[in-house]
Structures are given as C-alpha cells and as structure tokens.
Design a protein around this motif. Structure first.
Motif, PDB file in Angstrom:
ATOM      1  N   THR A 156     -14.043  31.274 -19.610  1.00 54.02           N
ATOM      2  CA  THR A 156     -15.088  31.485 -18.607  1.00 54.02           C
ATOM      3  C   THR A 156     -14.587  31.065 -17.233  1.00 54.02           C
ATOM      4  OG1 THR A 156     -16.065  29.278 -18.917  1.00 54.02           O
ATOM      5  CG2 THR A 156     -16.930  31.073 -20.292  1.00 54.02           C
ATOM      6  N   VAL A 157     -15.130  31.723 -16.215  1.00 58.69           N
ATOM      7  CA  VAL A 157     -14.797  31.410 -14.824  1.00 58.69           C
ATOM      8  C   VAL A 157     -16.109  31.306 -14.044  1.00 58.69           C
ATOM      9  CG1 VAL A 157     -13.661  32.191 -12.717  1.00 58.69           C
ATOM     10  CG2 VAL A 157     -12.591  32.618 -14.935  1.00 58.69           C
ATOM     11  N   THR A 158     -16.259  30.207 -13.301  1.00 52.35           N
ATOM     12  CA  THR A 158     -17.448  30.003 -12.475  1.00 52.35           C
ATOM     13  C   THR A 158     -17.012  29.814 -11.036  1.00 52.35           C
ATOM     14  OG1 THR A 158     -18.509  28.854 -14.322  1.00 52.35           O
ATOM     15  CG2 THR A 158     -19.530  28.617 -12.163  1.00 52.35           C
ATOM     16  N   GLN A 159     -17.658  30.533 -10.116  1.00 50.23           N
ATOM     17  CA  GLN A 159     -17.314  30.428  -8.703  1.00 50.23           C
ATOM     18  C   GLN A 159     -18.467  29.824  -7.917  1.00 50.23           C
ATOM     19  OE1 GLN A 159     -16.128  34.400  -7.401  1.00 50.23           O
ATOM     20  NE2 GLN A 159     -14.002  33.734  -7.388  1.00 50.23           N
ATOM     21  N   ARG A 160     -18.109  29.104  -6.868  1.00 47.52           N
ATOM     22  CA  ARG A 160     -19.114  28.588  -5.951  1.00 47.52           C
ATOM     23  C   ARG A 160     -18.468  28.355  -4.598  1.00 47.52           C
ATOM     24  NH1 ARG A 160     -23.250  23.405  -6.693  1.00 47.52           N
ATOM     25  NH2 ARG A 160     -23.995  23.396  -4.541  1.00 47.52           N
ATOM     26  N   ARG A 161     -19.196  28.708  -3.544  1.00 48.45           N
ATOM     27  CA  ARG A 161     -18.702  28.509  -2.187  1.00 48.45           C
ATOM     28  C   ARG A 161     -19.331  27.251  -1.595  1.00 48.45           C
ATOM     29  NH1 ARG A 161     -16.863  31.792   2.421  1.00 48.45           N
ATOM     30  NH2 ARG A 161     -17.587  30.814   4.346  1.00 48.45           N
ATOM     31  N   PHE A 162     -18.509  26.447  -0.941  1.00 47.16           N
ATOM     32  CA  PHE A 162     -18.963  25.241  -0.264  1.00 47.16           C
ATOM     33  C   PHE A 162     -18.606  25.367   1.216  1.00 47.16           C
ATOM     34  CE2 PHE A 162     -18.047  24.157  -4.620  1.00 47.16           C
ATOM     35  CZ  PHE A 162     -19.116  23.350  -4.999  1.00 47.16           C
ATOM     36  N   GLU A 163     -19.528  25.019   2.085  1.00 46.40           N
ATOM     37  CA  GLU A 163     -19.251  25.083   3.519  1.00 46.40           C
ATOM     38  C   GLU A 163     -19.995  23.978   4.240  1.00 46.40           C
ATOM     39  OE1 GLU A 163     -20.069  28.073   7.285  1.00 46.40           O
ATOM     40  OE2 GLU A 163     -19.276  28.940   5.425  1.00 46.40           O
ATOM     41  N   VAL A 164     -19.299  23.301   5.130  1.00 45.39           N
ATOM     42  CA  VAL A 164     -19.887  22.252   5.955  1.00 45.39           C
ATOM     43  C   VAL A 164     -19.421  22.449   7.390  1.00 45.39           C
ATOM     44  CG1 VAL A 164     -19.937  19.766   6.454  1.00 45.39           C
ATOM     45  CG2 VAL A 164     -20.111  20.559   4.089  1.00 45.39           C
ATOM     46  N   ARG A 165     -20.356  22.290   8.317  1.00 43.81           N
ATOM     47  CA  ARG A 165     -20.048  22.316   9.747  1.00 43.81           C
ATOM     48  C   ARG A 165     -20.352  20.947  10.331  1.00 43.81           C
ATOM     49  NH1 ARG A 165     -19.808  27.220  12.648  1.00 43.81           N
ATOM     50  NH2 ARG A 165     -19.595  29.007  11.247  1.00 43.81           N
ATOM     51  N   GLU A 166     -19.510  20.516  11.237  1.00 45.37           N
ATOM     52  CA  GLU A 166     -19.705  19.227  11.908  1.00 45.37           C
ATOM     53  C   GLU A 166     -19.478  19.411  13.403  1.00 45.37           C
ATOM     54  OE1 GLU A 166     -20.151  15.696  11.189  1.00 45.37           O
ATOM     55  OE2 GLU A 166     -21.074  16.463   9.359  1.00 45.37           O
ATOM     56  N   ALA A 167     -20.391  18.841  14.200  1.00 43.39           N
ATOM     57  CA  ALA A 167     -20.220  18.900  15.648  1.00 43.39           C
ATOM     58  C   ALA A 167     -19.007  18.075  16.069  1.00 43.39           C
ATOM     59  CB  ALA A 167     -21.476  18.371  16.339  1.00 43.39           C
ATOM     60  N   ARG A 183     -14.737  14.286   8.478  1.00 42.18           N
ATOM     61  CA  ARG A 183     -16.127  14.167   8.022  1.00 42.18           C
ATOM     62  C   ARG A 183     -16.544  15.386   7.203  1.00 42.18           C
ATOM     63  NH1 ARG A 183     -16.951  12.627  13.468  1.00 42.18           N
ATOM     64  NH2 ARG A 183     -18.047  14.590  13.894  1.00 42.18           N
ATOM     65  N   ALA A 184     -16.235  16.570   7.724  1.00 45.13           N
ATOM     66  CA  ALA A 184     -16.634  17.803   7.040  1.00 45.13           C
ATOM     67  C   ALA A 184     -15.926  17.953   5.701  1.00 45.13           C
ATOM     68  CB  ALA A 184     -16.336  19.008   7.935  1.00 45.13           C
ATOM     69  N   ALA A 185     -14.634  17.663   5.664  1.00 44.04           N
ATOM     70  CA  ALA A 185     -13.870  17.799   4.419  1.00 44.04           C
ATOM     71  C   ALA A 185     -14.393  16.827   3.362  1.00 44.04           C
ATOM     72  CB  ALA A 185     -12.387  17.557   4.685  1.00 44.04           C
ATOM     73  N   ASN A 186     -14.755  15.610   3.768  1.00 43.41           N
ATOM     74  CA  ASN A 186     -15.306  14.645   2.828  1.00 43.41           C
ATOM     75  C   ASN A 186     -16.646  15.108   2.270  1.00 43.41           C
ATOM     76  OD1 ASN A 186     -14.026  11.881   2.186  1.00 43.41           O
ATOM     77  ND2 ASN A 186     -13.444  12.214   4.316  1.00 43.41           N
ATOM     78  N   LYS A 187     -17.471  15.707   3.100  1.00 41.77           N
ATOM     79  CA  LYS A 187     -18.762  16.214   2.620  1.00 41.77           C
ATOM     80  C   LYS A 187     -18.564  17.333   1.604  1.00 41.77           C
ATOM     81  CE  LYS A 187     -21.561  14.906   6.622  1.00 41.77           C
ATOM     82  NZ  LYS A 187     -22.377  15.365   7.766  1.00 41.77           N
ATOM     83  N   ALA A 189     -15.909  17.713  -0.298  1.00 46.11           N
ATOM     84  CA  ALA A 189     -15.360  17.081  -1.493  1.00 46.11           C
ATOM     85  C   ALA A 189     -16.458  16.411  -2.332  1.00 46.11           C
ATOM     86  CB  ALA A 189     -14.275  16.075  -1.116  1.00 46.11           C
ATOM     87  N   VAL A 190     -17.410  15.763  -1.669  1.00 48.99           N
ATOM     88  CA  VAL A 190     -18.527  15.118  -2.368  1.00 48.99           C
ATOM     89  C   VAL A 190     -19.399  16.180  -3.053  1.00 48.99           C
ATOM     90  CG1 VAL A 190     -20.674  13.831  -2.046  1.00 48.99           C
ATOM     91  CG2 VAL A 190     -18.576  13.036  -0.955  1.00 48.99           C
ATOM     92  N   ASP A 191     -19.636  17.295  -2.359  1.00 50.17           N
ATOM     93  CA  ASP A 191     -20.413  18.381  -2.940  1.00 50.17           C
ATOM     94  C   ASP A 191     -19.709  18.966  -4.176  1.00 50.17           C
ATOM     95  OD1 ASP A 191     -22.348  18.060  -1.029  1.00 50.17           O
ATOM     96  OD2 ASP A 191     -21.712  19.763   0.199  1.00 50.17           O
ATOM     97  N   VAL A 192     -18.394  19.116  -4.087  1.00 47.81           N
ATOM     98  CA  VAL A 192     -17.622  19.629  -5.220  1.00 47.81           C
ATOM     99  C   VAL A 192     -17.718  18.661  -6.397  1.00 47.81           C
ATOM    100  CG1 VAL A 192     -15.296  20.180  -6.062  1.00 47.81           C
ATOM    101  CG2 VAL A 192     -16.034  21.006  -3.822  1.00 47.81           C
ATOM    102  N   ALA A 193     -17.591  17.374  -6.132  1.00 48.75           N
ATOM    103  CA  ALA A 193     -17.694  16.372  -7.184  1.00 48.75           C
ATOM    104  C   ALA A 193     -19.065  16.415  -7.849  1.00 48.75           C
ATOM    105  CB  ALA A 193     -17.407  14.974  -6.618  1.00 48.75           C
ATOM    106  N   GLY A 194     -20.111  16.594  -7.042  1.00 42.13           N
ATOM    107  CA  GLY A 194     -21.454  16.684  -7.598  1.00 42.13           C
ATOM    108  C   GLY A 194     -21.624  17.909  -8.467  1.00 42.13           C
ATOM    109  N   TRP A 195     -21.006  19.012  -8.074  1.00 40.88           N
ATOM    110  CA  TRP A 195     -21.078  20.251  -8.848  1.00 40.88           C
ATOM    111  C   TRP A 195     -20.349  20.097 -10.185  1.00 40.88           C
ATOM    112  CZ3 TRP A 195     -16.921  24.317  -8.715  1.00 40.88           C
ATOM    113  CH2 TRP A 195     -17.284  25.470  -9.434  1.00 40.88           C
ATOM    114  N   LEU A 196     -19.182  19.453 -10.147  1.00 44.33           N
ATOM    115  CA  LEU A 196     -18.393  19.286 -11.374  1.00 44.33           C
ATOM    116  C   LEU A 196     -19.030  18.272 -12.317  1.00 44.33           C
ATOM    117  CD1 LEU A 196     -14.829  19.211  -9.788  1.00 44.33           C
ATOM    118  CD2 LEU A 196     -15.840  21.084 -11.090  1.00 44.33           C
ATOM    119  N   GLY A 197     -19.643  17.225 -11.751  1.00 48.00           N
ATOM    120  CA  GLY A 197     -20.307  16.228 -12.587  1.00 48.00           C
ATOM    121  C   GLY A 197     -19.381  15.567 -13.568  1.00 48.00           C
TER     122      GLY A 197
END
Length: 198
Positions: A156-167, A183-187, A189-197
């Motif tokens: 199986t293959v699962t895709q998801r797009r993550f995007e963060v913008r920072e001023a 800051r944006a890259a860390n956010k 990365a945290v979102d990816v970690a939450g998705w993977l669980g």
C-alpha cells in the motif's frame, strides 16, 4: 523558542570548506543549518520487528532546490536567490535529517536512515520537497513536502501533502530567512510525526 544555528563563520568556512563543497567566489558570512525542536533522548533503547521499522528517505527536489542556496520566487516565472545565504548541505538532506530526528523524538518508532534500511526496511517514508524557500509576493518562507508512506512489502502507498508558511521577521536576508525556514521546517516535521503516529 526554536533554535537556529549559523555555526560557521566566514574565516573558518573559507579556510576549511571552500575546497570541499565548491563554494567558489566570495564565501558567505556564515552557513545555515536546521535544528530540530525536539531530539531523541540519549540512552533510550527501542526494539522493533523488521516490519515495524520506519526508513525515512531523502526526498527528491525540483532543480531550484538542488543547490545549497535559498530560492526566492519573485513571480510565477522568475526565481532569484537570497544574497549571502547558503546551507551547509543540500536542503533535501537537511530536511530528511530533521524529520527523522523529530519522528524519533515524538513517536515510539524505530527510525532508520537510508544507509541502514537494507537490513530491515519496514515502512518507508519517501516524497518530494516541493518548496523550501521564499515567496517574495507575500514576504513569507514556504516549506511544502509531498509525503509518500509505503507499507512494508510495498503493498500500500499513502500520500499526504504538508505545507507551512512563516512570515520573515525582517528583510529578505540570510539570518531572518534562515530563522523563518527553521520554524516552518520544524512545524512540517511535527505534522509529519503526528501523521505517522506510533
């Protein structure tokens, strides 16, 4: 507060790095890198069966990101680069390491690098680092990552797009841009970690 490093001053960089990474011309005042918000605890052992491991691969990247410079998207057709701003290595490699450390710190998964996965690949996280630079139209940095999670055995293959913008806190210059990208890259990365669980 999120940390940001510019660890190599120009004198050191000029003396030790110009020949190694081909800076050419004028050496920038410092080189940029990414620091994770959270790092795995030292001494914490984890065990997993082969199928339960997670290998995080270096993402592919478009041509504008296959450099140590930081792109600035001026409009739909024009790209320039931030003056005197340069990463210590390709942003795709820096981002892969950041995601690996963040997932290892925020989940219970056994996270492997590309060099280790031949022994027990388990699940694989691949993808494309689509944006990792400045959007001059909004004066923001953008980090966009199209993730692809492949199950153990590739069934199986699962895709998801993550995007963060920072001023950008200041002008489009090396330090404020580097800080905003961190800051944006860390956010992301945290979102990816939450998705993977796990």
């Amino acid at each position: 507060m999120r940390r940001f490093r510019a660890p190599l001053i120009a004198a050191v960089a000029a003396a030790t790095l110009s020949g190694c990474i081909g800076l050419g011309g004028k050496t920038p005042p410092f080189l940029l890198t990414l620091d994770p918000e959270a790092e795995p605890q030292a001494g914490a052992a984890r065990t997993a069966t082969e199928a339960a491991t997670l290998t995080i691969l270096i993402p592919t990247a478009p041509q504008k990101l296959r450099t140590t410079r930081i792109p600035v998207q001026q409009d739909d057709a024009s790209v320039t680069y931030v003056k005197d701003a340069q990463w210590v290595e390709a942003p795709s490699r820096l981002f892969q390491r950041l995601v690996s450390e963040t997932v290892a710190a925020r989940t219970s998964r056994v996270v492997l690098d590309e060099g280790q996965y031949l022994t027990a690949p388990g699940e694989q996280l691949a993808g494309q680092l689509m944006e990792f630079g400045v959007d001059a139209r909004s004066n923001e940095v953008v980090v966009a990552y199209q993730a692809m999670l492949v199950s153990a055995g590739g069934k199986t293959v699962t895709q998801r797009r993550f995007e963060v913008r920072e001023a950008i806190d200041g002008k489009v210059e090396a330090k404020p841009v580097g800080e905003a990208l961190t800051r944006a890259a860390n956010k992301v990365a945290v979102d990816v970690a939450g998705w993977l669980g796990g």
